[in-house]
Design a protein around this motif. Structure first.
Motif, PDB file in Angstrom:
ATOM      1  N   ASP A 116      24.434  56.255  31.713  1.00 50.25           N
ATOM      2  CA  ASP A 116      23.995  57.561  32.438  1.00 50.25           C
ATOM      3  C   ASP A 116      23.819  57.276  33.908  1.00 50.25           C
ATOM      4  O   ASP A 116      24.120  57.609  34.381  1.00 50.25           O
ATOM      5  N   PHE A 117      23.337  56.153  33.571  1.00 50.44           N
ATOM      6  CA  PHE A 117      22.489  55.409  35.648  1.00 50.44           C
ATOM      7  C   PHE A 117      23.217  53.626  35.096  1.00 50.44           C
ATOM      8  O   PHE A 117      23.034  53.280  33.816  1.00 50.44           O
ATOM      9  N   LEU A 118      23.479  53.485  36.200  1.00 51.80           N
ATOM     10  CA  LEU A 118      24.471  51.920  36.504  1.00 51.80           C
ATOM     11  C   LEU A 118      23.557  51.869  38.373  1.00 51.80           C
ATOM     12  O   LEU A 118      23.348  51.882  39.178  1.00 51.80           O
ATOM     13  N   GLY A 119      22.090  51.118  37.307  1.00 58.31           N
ATOM     14  CA  GLY A 119      21.449  50.747  39.055  1.00 58.31           C
ATOM     15  C   GLY A 119      21.585  49.234  39.313  1.00 58.31           C
ATOM     16  O   GLY A 119      21.911  48.136  38.933  1.00 58.31           O
ATOM     17  N   VAL A 120      22.378  48.839  41.124  1.00 56.85           N
ATOM     18  CA  VAL A 120      22.379  47.355  41.391  1.00 56.85           C
ATOM     19  C   VAL A 120      21.881  46.683  41.913  1.00 56.85           C
ATOM     20  O   VAL A 120      21.243  47.574  43.089  1.00 56.85           O
ATOM     21  N   THR A 121      21.715  45.741  42.222  1.00 62.88           N
ATOM     22  CA  THR A 121      21.009  45.339  43.271  1.00 62.88           C
ATOM     23  C   THR A 121      21.430  45.136  44.213  1.00 62.88           C
ATOM     24  O   THR A 121      22.950  44.244  43.812  1.00 62.88           O
ATOM     25  N   LEU A 122      21.123  44.426  45.241  1.00 63.69           N
ATOM     26  CA  LEU A 122      21.822  44.446  46.435  1.00 63.69           C
ATOM     27  C   LEU A 122      21.193  42.933  47.102  1.00 63.69           C
ATOM     28  O   LEU A 122      20.174  42.832  48.136  1.00 63.69           O
ATOM     29  N   PRO A 123      21.507  41.563  46.550  1.00 69.55           N
ATOM     30  CA  PRO A 123      20.452  40.702  46.716  1.00 69.55           C
ATOM     31  C   PRO A 123      21.664  40.424  48.502  1.00 69.55           C
ATOM     32  O   PRO A 123      19.861  39.821  49.414  1.00 69.55           O
ATOM     33  N   TYR A 124      22.316  40.163  48.419  1.00 66.56           N
ATOM     34  CA  TYR A 124      23.280  39.925  50.263  1.00 66.56           C
ATOM     35  C   TYR A 124      24.271  40.551  50.364  1.00 66.56           C
ATOM     36  O   TYR A 124      24.637  40.294  50.002  1.00 66.56           O
ATOM     37  N   GLU A 125      24.517  40.532  52.298  1.00 64.45           N
ATOM     38  CA  GLU A 125      25.692  41.293  52.185  1.00 64.45           C
ATOM     39  C   GLU A 125      26.893  41.172  52.318  1.00 64.45           C
ATOM     40  O   GLU A 125      27.515  41.773  51.554  1.00 64.45           O
ATOM     41  N   LEU A 126      27.413  39.671  51.854  1.00 63.80           N
ATOM     42  CA  LEU A 126      28.546  39.031  51.045  1.00 63.80           C
ATOM     43  C   LEU A 126      28.510  39.750  49.442  1.00 63.80           C
ATOM     44  O   LEU A 126      29.489  39.777  49.176  1.00 63.80           O
ATOM     45  N   SER A 127      28.019  39.938  49.545  1.00 68.44           N
ATOM     46  CA  SER A 127      27.875  40.788  48.061  1.00 68.44           C
ATOM     47  C   SER A 127      28.280  41.401  47.582  1.00 68.44           C
ATOM     48  O   SER A 127      28.640  42.648  46.976  1.00 68.44           O
ATOM     49  N   PRO A 129      31.510  43.066  48.559  1.00 67.49           N
ATOM     50  CA  PRO A 129      32.725  43.659  47.981  1.00 67.49           C
ATOM     51  C   PRO A 129      32.236  42.958  46.076  1.00 67.49           C
ATOM     52  O   PRO A 129      33.087  44.188  45.348  1.00 67.49           O
ATOM     53  N   ALA A 130      31.777  42.680  46.366  1.00 72.22           N
ATOM     54  CA  ALA A 130      31.152  42.161  44.750  1.00 72.22           C
ATOM     55  C   ALA A 130      30.630  43.883  43.687  1.00 72.22           C
ATOM     56  O   ALA A 130      30.755  43.866  42.626  1.00 72.22           O
ATOM     57  N   VAL A 131      29.910  44.772  44.437  1.00 70.90           N
ATOM     58  CA  VAL A 131      29.414  45.963  43.945  1.00 70.90           C
ATOM     59  C   VAL A 131      31.007  46.753  43.946  1.00 70.90           C
ATOM     60  O   VAL A 131      31.258  46.886  42.549  1.00 70.90           O
ATOM     61  N   LEU A 132      31.981  46.384  44.695  1.00 69.94           N
ATOM     62  CA  LEU A 132      33.265  47.236  44.249  1.00 69.94           C
ATOM     63  C   LEU A 132      33.822  47.078  42.978  1.00 69.94           C
ATOM     64  O   LEU A 132      34.662  47.326  42.576  1.00 69.94           O
ATOM     65  N   ALA A 537      38.792  40.266  48.245  1.00 68.96           N
ATOM     66  CA  ALA A 537      36.972  39.482  49.152  1.00 68.96           C
ATOM     67  C   ALA A 537      36.095  40.120  48.094  1.00 68.96           C
ATOM     68  O   ALA A 537      35.126  39.507  47.955  1.00 68.96           O
ATOM     69  N   GLY A 538      36.549  40.133  46.722  1.00 66.86           N
ATOM     70  CA  GLY A 538      35.479  41.405  45.253  1.00 66.86           C
ATOM     71  C   GLY A 538      34.612  39.720  45.217  1.00 66.86           C
ATOM     72  O   GLY A 538      33.596  40.324  45.035  1.00 66.86           O
ATOM     73  N   THR A 539      34.756  38.544  45.137  1.00 66.94           N
ATOM     74  CA  THR A 539      33.837  37.308  45.632  1.00 66.94           C
ATOM     75  C   THR A 539      33.840  36.609  46.027  1.00 66.94           C
ATOM     76  O   THR A 539      33.399  34.939  46.099  1.00 66.94           O
ATOM     77  N   ASP A 540      33.844  37.193  47.413  1.00 66.31           N
ATOM     78  CA  ASP A 540      33.993  36.042  48.552  1.00 66.31           C
ATOM     79  C   ASP A 540      32.875  35.777  48.755  1.00 66.31           C
ATOM     80  O   ASP A 540      32.108  34.536  49.661  1.00 66.31           O
ATOM     81  N   ALA A 541      31.292  35.819  48.318  1.00 65.95           N
ATOM     82  CA  ALA A 541      29.867  35.883  48.147  1.00 65.95           C
ATOM     83  C   ALA A 541      29.546  34.277  47.609  1.00 65.95           C
ATOM     84  O   ALA A 541      29.016  32.913  47.688  1.00 65.95           O
ATOM     85  N   TRP A 542      31.105  34.253  46.604  1.00 68.56           N
ATOM     86  CA  TRP A 542      30.528  33.031  45.386  1.00 68.56           C
ATOM     87  C   TRP A 542      31.632  31.409  46.298  1.00 68.56           C
ATOM     88  O   TRP A 542      32.527  31.524  46.974  1.00 68.56           O
ATOM     89  N   GLU A 543      30.674  30.548  46.161  1.00 64.79           N
ATOM     90  CA  GLU A 543      31.161  29.311  46.796  1.00 64.79           C
ATOM     91  C   GLU A 543      32.914  28.836  47.007  1.00 64.79           C
ATOM     92  O   GLU A 543      33.469  29.030  45.238  1.00 64.79           O
ATOM     93  N   GLY A 544      33.473  29.105  48.192  1.00 63.20           N
ATOM     94  CA  GLY A 544      34.700  28.291  48.257  1.00 63.20           C
ATOM     95  C   GLY A 544      36.031  29.430  48.263  1.00 63.20           C
ATOM     96  O   GLY A 544      36.920  29.387  48.272  1.00 63.20           O
ATOM     97  N   ASN A 545      35.110  30.461  47.620  1.00 65.03           N
ATOM     98  CA  ASN A 545      35.975  32.388  47.643  1.00 65.03           C
ATOM     99  C   ASN A 545      36.569  32.907  48.856  1.00 65.03           C
ATOM    100  O   ASN A 545      37.139  33.540  49.418  1.00 65.03           O
TER     101      ASN A 545
END
Lengths: 647, 247
Positions: A116-127, A129-132, A537-545
């Motif tokens: 019914d709902f999906l709450g998404v935390t936005l920890p920092y800006e580079l994350s 694309p990970a939301v997408l 860029a989906g996981t660009d926030a992850w180290e090395g990506n």
């Protein structure tokens, strides 16, 4: 595919991936209602079934306190069933896509698109694309406008929500602020609306009337003569300004939320207890320091009781006293003394995540470590010269840093980690070189005052970040240094460092550039985020990506002048894309602080001295007198020392 | 004052098979803390619970019974200890039983030197191969050349027959509630102190000629025991003899 088959198929794929235990769920401490569903019980009709997602791996997400608070709050409501969702690793996502397995909730392995709902935390800006990546893996249309009645409402929240515009097209709504007091009424309202058969659009219109709720589809971006404003679409009735929600009863809310104990090792694998919320230090670059105001503290008696109960319920052998600045917690010495007497005999350790620069912090760390091996202490002077520390309102003197490192060495530590920033407003080459000179003086002090072998063994580990102007801070109007300029300053710093005894680590100038664009962009940035995600860029926030070329191409393809967003100096009266969001800290205060920064003048911490009139207390309905002077005479050594040195 | 050594058994089945040895050890220390048993801490700079587990179980291999020893500072009745452990156990690591052992007993890791492994293979994966044909294939691997395993950058060789002294026992049975047929293979795999052939490595080698992936079958450690030189078995806890069968 039937649910149990999907679950089994997912588990077979997880077994082939690295770190399969990330996908196991069935941890100790999962809510009773969820455990019953895991055992095969049906979810009762009428229950609002949703999930809270951290758009990164399990070990990062399960460490996040917000996910624990949100799931605990929601599952305390009888009509709500709230699960967790994390982003699987690269290998598992590839297997899922090739086998047609969509993103599932952790506990009941329900497809996310059926919630019914999906709450998404936005920890920092580079994350972003990970939301997408989450939405796509869940087989949800990326854009809210393309999601139909059967699909979950996607609601964002967390630290990056105070300029939601770059993500506006992807979210149905955002929740601005702290969830403790408003989440239950939001869940209840959503349950009622769904029970009444309200359409998606009707639900969103109703949600927009609740405190802290921002429904971006009810607003439009309007170019003005002086920037961009986000205003309600005519006739929607949406409020022109959305106020951040503050948990006024923070002190009375549970300090330990839930008791889920992971099987796999997570980043923060311990009992985390938030002793206070907010920070009144007033560092002018710090977004969290502005957006979590005012300072609120829990009572030591309550903390002690909850920590002991939390340890008993989880079996953890470490407790961390968390906050933006735990050594600012007024009753910390008392709390540590009482905790140590109870925890030492049962082999439970206690840790502080951050230390302020003074001898008290070292004493607190010494008290905590006891006879155990001392790995290292971390401090954040942020700038090398006193002038620049005054610009950023980092009320720390060089003498205090010398005293602190001296106390660390005298108490057995052989490694100190120091955080600095480069690219700060008004920074000159002399300020950059001052970092190296400061480190030099620290080393000289060690050699003069300690045994030579100790001084030679002592390591100063230096981490240098690039300054990124963030919305809702006094530096929100500032220009960000170009990548080339940051790289030049990095080389300048390297040349000014002592030859030995210092290890240096940089945060990349490339990631800082993209982070800066995402932090202060408007709705047009959304197309670039989507393009970058489509380019991988989906996981660009992850180290090395991280790959800058993907972003440069995406900015170019979308006709976005990213350099202008990042490097343009704004005037103090410019219309900003986040101007419709209020954190409670007034624009007048931010402007005043910006001007004081230019004048190299500092502003005192209001918990030691008088109210600085930031407006946060009034906006939250909290009496400023309860904050102002909160720590006057408790441990005000730093402010007093500062006044002495100024004199 | 002498301490008490409590031995307890637990299983790792279903999803629990995907836990690593370190994850199990961490989960056990938390379980023991939740159970509020009077555990003893080491006396070093970083005090740790005196807890010792048996031989590691590779990730992906289930187990009907694993063992761990914990030192207690005072006696707790075994029935009460079992009750506390069971109520504090996480869902994937249910505690089965416990009993006290003498403090001078050898460590579990050194003493438990043999195990019985069971492979449960869906008949559909074997296509039209007969049981005899599968048996021949397996025996060829068991008596065949050394298996090469790379570990920490070093290549090591294991001759299967040194670790699996007896031929595998195979049987076909209607295994699950939906009536799907499986082939069950059981074998004893030795756990010498000098370095053992891992059960997952041997199982993968057995399955490779058949073109079957290890992840598509169920591998379970059904017994863990001490094999005496005369071929007799001893168990870490009473009443744990089930499944030894194949030696």
């Amino acid at each position: 595919m039937p649910a149990h088959q999907l679950s089994e198929q997912f588990l077979r794929l997880a077994a082939r991936a690295q770190y399969p235990s990330r996908s196991l769920d069935h941890e100790w401490g999962v809510s009773t209602a969820l455990a019953e569903v895991q055992e095969g019980c049906e979810i009762p009709p009428g229950v609002l079934h949703g999930a809270f997602c951290y758009p990164a791996s399990y070990e990062l997400g399960q460490s996040n306190n917000a996910i624990k608070i949100l799931t605990a709050l929601a599952n305390a409501l009888p009509e709500v069933l709230a699960e967790r969702v994390f982003l699987p690793g690269d290998d598992l996502r590839a297997l899922m896509r090739s086998d047609g397995v969509p993103l599932l909730t952790l506990e009941t392995n329900t497809p996310v698109r059926e919630l019914d709902f999906l709450g998404v935390t936005l920890p920092y800006e580079l994350s972003f694309p990970a939301v997408l990546e989450v939405l796509d893996l869940a087989d949800l249309p990326l854009r809210a406008a393309e999601r139909d009645e059967s699909l979950p409402l996607v609601i964002g929240g967390g630290p990056c929500v105070y300029n939601p515009e770059p993500l506006a097209p992807f979210f149905d709504a955002f929740f601005l602020g702290e969830a403790e007091e408003e989440l239950p009424s939001l869940m209840q309202r959503l349950t009622e609306l769904r029970g009444q058969g309200a359409t998606r659009a009707e639900q969103l219109c109703q949600l927009a009337t609740l405190p802290g709720m921002y429904v971006p589809s009810l607003y439009e971006a309007v170019a003005t003569g002086s920037g961009t404003r986000t205003v309600p679409v005519a006739g929607t009735g949406a409020p022109p300004v959305i106020e951040r929600v503050v948990a006024r009863s923070f002190a009375d809310s549970p300090a330990v939320c839930g008791s889920v104990v992971p099987y796999s090792e997570v980043i923060h694998d311990r009992l985390a207890v938030e002793v206070q919320r907010g920070c009144s230090r007033g560092c002018r670059f710090c977004q969290a320091g502005m957006t979590y105001r005012p300072v609120r503290q829990r009572r030591p008696d309550d903390l002690l009781r909850e920590i002991l109960a939390g340890l008993k319920a989880t079996g953890y052998d470490e407790v961390s006293l968390t906050s933006l600045s735990t050594t600012d917690y007024a009753q910390l010495p008392e709390l540590l003394r009482r905790l140590k007497s109870r925890l030492d005999p049962v082999g439970v350790s206690c840790s502080l995540p951050s230390l302020r620069i003074d001898a008290f912090s070292v004493e607190a760390a010494r008290q905590l470590s006891g006879g155990a091996k001392k790995s290292g202490l971390t401090f954040a002077p942020e700038a090398g010269s006193q002038r620049l520390r005054d610009v950023i309102n980092k009320n720390v003197t060089e003498q205090q840093l010398l005293d602190t490192v001296r106390a660390a060495a005298a108490n057995g530590w052989r490694r100190v980690k120091l955080y600095f920033m480069i690219g700060l407003p008004t920074e000159t080459d002399a300020d950059v070189r001052a970092i190296g000179e400061l480190l030099q003086r620290l080393q000289e002090m060690l050699f003069e005052e300690f045994d030579r072998s100790l001084a030679r063994a002592f390591t100063l580990s230096v981490s240098v970040a690039s300054f990124i102007p963030k919305p809702h801070t006094p530096f929100q109007w500032e220009a960000q240094d170009s990548r080339e300029e940051l790289q030049r300053k990095q080389r300048l710093l390297e040349d000014s460092l002592p030859r030995r005894g210092v290890t240096l680590h940089y945060h990349g100038a490339d990631t800082s550039f993209v982070e800066g664009v995402l932090a202060r962009g408007d709705r047009r940035v959304a197309a670039a985020i989507e393009a970058a995600w489509r380019a991988g860029a989906g996981t660009d926030a992850w180290e090395g990506n991280f790959d800058l070329t993907r972003w440069e191409q995406a900015f170019a393809d979308c006709g976005l002048d990213a350099v202008n967003i990042s490097q343009r100096q704004r005037t103090l009266d410019e219309d900003l894309p986040w101007g419709h969001i209020s954190t409670g800290v007034s624009l007048e205060y931010l402007r005043r602080e910006a001007e004081l920064a230019r004048a190299e003048a500092t502003t005192a911490d209001c918990t030691f001295e008088a109210c600085s009139a930031c407006g946060a207390c009034q906006a939250a309905g909290i009496d400023p007198k309860t904050v102002a002077g909160l720590r006057r005479g408790v441990s005000g050594d730093r402010q007093q020392a500062r006044r002495g040195s100024d004199a | 004052m002498a301490n008490f050594r409590l031995r307890f058994s637990f299983s790792e089945q279903g999803r629990g098979a995907l836990l690593s040895h370190l994850e199990v050890q961490r989960a056990l220390t938390r379980l023991l803390r939740r159970a509020e048993l009077p555990f003893v801490l080491t006396q070093g700079f970083s005090p740790r619970m005196k807890l010792a587990t048996g031989p590691a179980l590779p990730v992906g291999i289930a187990s009907q019974a694993e063992y761990a020893d914990v030192e207690l500072s005072r006696f707790v009745k075994p029935a009460e200890a079992t009750c506390r452990l069971q109520s504090a156990a996480p869902p994937l690591l249910p505690v089965l039983d416990c009993a006290y052992v003498r403090p001078q007993e050898p460590s579990l890791d050194a003493w438990l030197n043999a195990q019985t492994i069971e492979l449960r293979i869906d008949q559909a994966l074997l296509a039209d191969r007969s049981l005899e044909e599968v048996c021949r294939q397996f025996e060829a691997v068991r008596t065949g050349p050394a298996l090469e395993v790379e570990r920490k950058g070093k290549l090591r060789q294991y001759i299967p027959a040194d670790f699996v002294p007896d031929p595998l026992e195979l049987s076909a049975r209607t295994a699950d509630s939906e009536g799907e047929r499986s082939v069950i293979a059981r074998f004893m795999l030795l756990l010498p102190a000098a370095g053992a052939l891992r059960s997952d490595v041997f199982a993968a080698a057995l399955l490779s000629p058949l073109g079957i992936d290890l992840f598509d079958i169920t591998v379970t450690r059904i017994a863990l025991f001490h094999l005496n030189p005369d071929g007799s078995c001893q168990f870490a806890l009473p009443g744990r003899a089930a499944g030894v069968g194949s030696q």
